[in-house]
Design an enzyme around this catalytic site. Structure first.
Site, PDB file in Angstrom:
ATOM      1  N   GLU A 148       0.593  -1.204  -0.120  1.00  0.00           N
ATOM      2  CA  GLU A 148      -0.024  -0.158  -0.036  1.00  0.00           C
ATOM      3  C   GLU A 148       0.712   1.226  -0.165  1.00  0.00           C
ATOM      4  O   GLU A 148       0.551   2.203   0.738  1.00  0.00           O
ATOM      5  CB  GLU A 148      -0.904   0.085   1.276  1.00  0.00           C
TER       6      GLU A 148
ATOM      7  N   ASP B   7      -8.382  -9.142   4.433  1.00  0.00           N
ATOM      8  CA  ASP B   7      -8.258  -7.960   5.140  1.00  0.00           C
ATOM      9  C   ASP B   7      -9.239  -7.632   6.390  1.00  0.00           C
ATOM     10  O   ASP B   7     -10.179  -7.091   6.315  1.00  0.00           O
ATOM     11  CB  ASP B   7      -8.558  -6.767   4.430  1.00  0.00           C
TER      12      ASP B   7
ATOM     13  N   GLU C 192     -12.414  -2.322  11.990  1.00  0.00           N
ATOM     14  CA  GLU C 192     -12.637  -1.645  10.745  1.00  0.00           C
ATOM     15  C   GLU C 192     -13.680  -2.235   9.831  1.00  0.00           C
ATOM     16  O   GLU C 192     -14.367  -1.305   8.917  1.00  0.00           O
ATOM     17  CB  GLU C 192     -11.208  -1.802  10.071  1.00  0.00           C
TER      18      GLU C 192
HETATM   19  C1  GCV Z   1      -2.302   0.291   8.387  1.00  0.00           C
HETATM   20  C2  GCV Z   1      -6.057  -2.248   5.505  1.00  0.00           C
HETATM   21  C3  GCV Z   1      -6.289  -1.047   6.191  1.00  0.00           C
HETATM   22  C4  GCV Z   1      -5.175   0.101   6.591  1.00  0.00           C
HETATM   23  C5  GCV Z   1      -4.083  -0.720   7.236  1.00  0.00           C
HETATM   24  C6  GCV Z   1      -3.653  -1.983   6.254  1.00  0.00           C
HETATM   25  C7  GCV Z   1      -2.552  -2.888   7.008  1.00  0.00           C
HETATM   26  O1  GCV Z   1      -5.753  -2.019   4.180  1.00  0.00           O
HETATM   27  O2  GCV Z   1      -7.530  -0.475   5.669  1.00  0.00           O
HETATM   28  O3  GCV Z   1      -5.610   1.136   6.931  1.00  0.00           O
HETATM   29  O4  GCV Z   1      -2.867   0.280   7.077  1.00  0.00           O
HETATM   30  O5  GCV Z   1      -4.827  -2.558   6.236  1.00  0.00           O
HETATM   31  O6  GCV Z   1      -2.834  -3.773   7.454  1.00  0.00           O
HETATM   32  O7  GCV Z   1      -1.403  -2.342   6.707  1.00  0.00           O
END
Ligand code: GCV
Length: 691
Positions: free
Chosen positions: A280, A354, A382
């Site tokens: 990411e 996720d 989340e």
């Molecule tokens: C910390 C998901 C979340 C992100 C998070 C990522 C991760 O994509 O939406 O906010 O980033 O996981 O675990 O690194």
């Protein structure tokens, strides 16, 4: 840690009888903390002063290590103590001078602290303290909370206020919250905290911030908790003024070695680093055409002389739009098995995607034999309704732990992989992405604390059942009345399946709002990457719905053991709770219930809402047994949950109906808004997107 006066008079009398005075050795800050906790706990629970002294030879409770207490040393507990290692404890009813005493003993002061907390738990949960014979040692070595807390105090995916770490007033101001945080963690055996976000900021590694981190570490140390940081891979460039962060470059290696040596001058027991790299948009070794192992080993070499570890995250997916995102972590990491240094663990999210309401276990758990794998769960919700939904996650965690990978034949559970026993690894770990913020109740939803509690208890002993954990937590949080315990347990134990049903039944996944992940948006298709769009994941069309990951589809299934492959490949043996995860299924497909897929989808969404309504009724029945403030707070939160469950149900069914062209069965209540209405809802300030 409420330590309310025990309200069962008979039990209170019997506890008062057994607990009159305590022998407690003088000593280290940890022993002092344990003594204070025992005193606070016992005085609260028993409603009377308890004499706690060093030289009480006729005390009814004796506490300590063989080293710190002559009395413990004289009780001949060696046999039990050899079983409990460095952090465990023994609680034993034994004889001293012909009189019964309860001994709380351990091999270390932290073990004593854990024993004290366990003893208090026995009282708080109304258990007998006659004839005790408890030996307890953690099954997992590294038991951690991972905070996604930024230095500006925003919390990524945090729904309980701002970060509890006030970097501005540290190191001089030690908030009582830091101490209470450490007490709470120690009470459930958590022994590590990664205090910064995995989307890391190099500033934490500067001298000014390391002094602040050291102040936190000083608080935690007393409670047996080590501090860890997240490492920004490009820190040598950003704060080290180097031209590169290539992990094989000698200057870069030297920079990290010096930096890590420096960290240990501030924090002699620094735990190590958690690293998100090449995921990411985060920098990483692949920026220099190096592997994840090259990156991890660079940190590992510098940490090894100090006893530190590297937790290298397997949550990676490339910047290019992939064929099936779920296949990538395995593809990247499996070939690196055996290439990591001894003090590296690869940290794997429970599922391949996720933190969805339901996912199969990540295939990596069955694939890497030479590398210790740590489990990463997400306590912060989340994808589970943020902190307004009551979702008790123990059943989710247990489902993954109990899953059979077949890696070494039948019975090779994920639990055995992560506790190190399957392949004989000495590193073992379980982490939870923290759901803690500076809200007055820490987690936004009072029931969020149950998930924090679960992480601690399960990482200590993954054989505990969800029901046992719920039972303990309820008794300590709300009281021991049987009716109350049973009712709250029912709510908690059904809550995970409820959220699956009203959000993503039958294996649907990632159909949440774009970016913030708040609420449903199965129609969303505007994201720059294909796999950030819900339509990519559910694939609804006029024929059916679901993602074909069988050999006829993306063949993600090939990453599992043959036994699992076979079972999931065949639509007739694929468990229905993951059907749409693995198959594209026609709307008319006959389900085990006799309903068609479309009818089953309707049934599940409606039953999810029904479960929430049942939880509301159950909670309302407890009005007289719960204090007014918490009763009202949870009642309001449940009302939000009900409203949002209806929103999920209506919008998803109306949307999927545009493909199935089938009616919602007439006996169900009608959606009260149109699909357009739901599509037009907008949440520019949804929480948790903190940067
Ligand atoms: C910390 C998901 C979340 C992100 C998070 C990522 C991760 O994509 O939406 O906010 O980033 O996981 O675990 O690194």
């Amino acid at each position: 840690m409420r330590y309310d006066l025990i309200n069962n008079n008979q039990l209170l009398a019997s506890y008062r009888n057994s607990v009159t005075s305590v022998h407690f050795p003088v000593g280290t800050p940890t022993l002092v903390a344990a003594k204070d906790e025992l005193q606070t706990g016992l005085e609260g629970l028993l409603g009377r002063k308890i004499l706690i002294q060093t030289n009480l030879s006729n005390a009814s409770i004796v506490v300590g290590t063989v080293k710190s207490s002559n009395i413990i040393a004289s009780l001949g507990m060696d046999q039990q103590l050899t079983k409990v290692g460095e952090e465990g404890f023994v609680i034993l009813t034994t004889k001293k001078d012909q009189k019964n005493v309860i001994a709380i003993a351990a091999n270390s002061d932290v073990g004593v602290l854990h024993g004290v907390f366990h003893f208090l738990r026995l009282l708080q949960t109304g258990q007998t303290i006659q004839n005790l014979s408890i030996t307890s040692a953690p099954k997992i070595k590294y038991r951690l909370l991972d905070h996604w807390d930024n230095l500006n105090r925003s919390v990524e995916r945090g729904y309980a206020g701002f970060s509890i770490w006030n970097w501005h007033t540290l190191p001089d101001y030690i908030d009582q919250r830091y101490i209470d945080y450490a007490r709470a963690n120690a009470s459930i055996g958590i022994n590590g905290a990664v205090v910064t976000n995995v989307n890391a900021n190099a500033t934490i590694l500067t001298k000014e911030y390391l002094e602040k981190v050291a102040a936190l570490a000083n608080v935690f140390r007393t409670y047996g908790i080590k501090i860890y940081l997240t490492g920004r891979f490009s820190a040598p460039i950003e704060i080290g003024k180097l031209k590169t962060a290539d992990p094989l470059n000698e200057d870069v290696k030297r920079w990290w070695k010096n930096k890590i040596d420096e960290i240990y001058t501030y924090i002699p027991d620094f735990g190590g680093f958690l690293i998100k790299a090449n995921s990411e948009g985060q920098p990483g070794p692949q920026d220099y055409k190096r592997s994840h192992a090259d990156g991890a080993n660079m940190f590992a070499e510098a940490l090894a002389p100090h006893g530190g570890i590297v937790m290298w995250r397997a949550f990676v997916y490339s910047n290019e739009s992939p064929e099936d995102r779920l296949k990538q972590a395995y593809a990247e990491f499996k070939p690196l098995d055996g290439k990591f240094n001894d003090n590296v663990a690869v940290q794997v999210k429970n599922g391949p995607l996720d933190f969805q309401p339901r996912e199969p276990f990540s295939p990596l758990f069955g694939a890497m034999t030479k590398t210790p794998l740590f489990m990463e769960y997400q306590l912060t919700q989340e994808y589970l309704g943020f902190s307004t939904h009551l979702v008790f996650m123990a059943p989710l965690f247990k489902e993954v732990l109990d899953a059979d990978t077949y890696a070494k034949g039948k019975g090779s559970t994920v639990a055995q992989v992560i506790d190190g026993s399957l392949y004989g690894h000495s590193l073992s770990g379980m982490a939870g992405v923290a759901n803690i913020g500076n809200d007055i109740d820490w987690t936004g939803h009072p029931f969020g604390q149950a998930n924090w509690y679960t992480l601690g208890r399960l990482s200590w002993d993954h054989d505990l059942s969800s029901a046992q954990i719920a039972n303990e937590w309820i008794r300590q949080t709300f009281g021991n009345d049987k009716g109350l315990v049973d009712t709250v347990a029912k709510m908690m134990l059904s809550s995970r399946e409820a959220v699956v049903n009203y959000m993503t039944p039958l294996g649907l996944h990632h159909i949440m709002g774009y970016g913030h992940h708040y609420g449903p948006a199965p129609w969303f298709d505007k994201a720059s990457r294909a796999d950030w769009n819900p339509v990519y994941f559910h694939r609804a069309d006029s024929i059916g719905i679901g993602f074909d990951r069988t050999s006829k589809g993306t063949n993600y299934l090939s990453q599992y053991a043959p036994e699992l492959r076979k079972k999931y490949e065949d639509i007739s043996t694929c468990p229905e709770d993951l059907l749409l995860w693995f198959h594209h299924v026609s709307w008319n497909h006959k389900m085990k219930s006799g309903r068609t897929l479309w009818e089953e989808l309707c049934y599940k969404y409606y039953s999810g809402v029904d479960s929430v309504r049942r939880m509301q009724k159950e909670w309302n029945s407890l009005e007289k047994q719960v204090d007014k403030q918490r009763f009202q707070q949870i009642k309001m939160l449940l009302a939000i949950q009900e409203k949002e469950a209806v929103w999920w149900r209506n919008s998803c069914l109306l949307y999927f109906q545009t493909f199935s062209k089938m009616p919602i069965p007439p006996n169900y209540e009608k959606p009260d808004h149109t699909l357009e209405y739901y599509k037009n809802l907008n949440f520019p300030f949804a929480p948790g997107n903190g940067k």
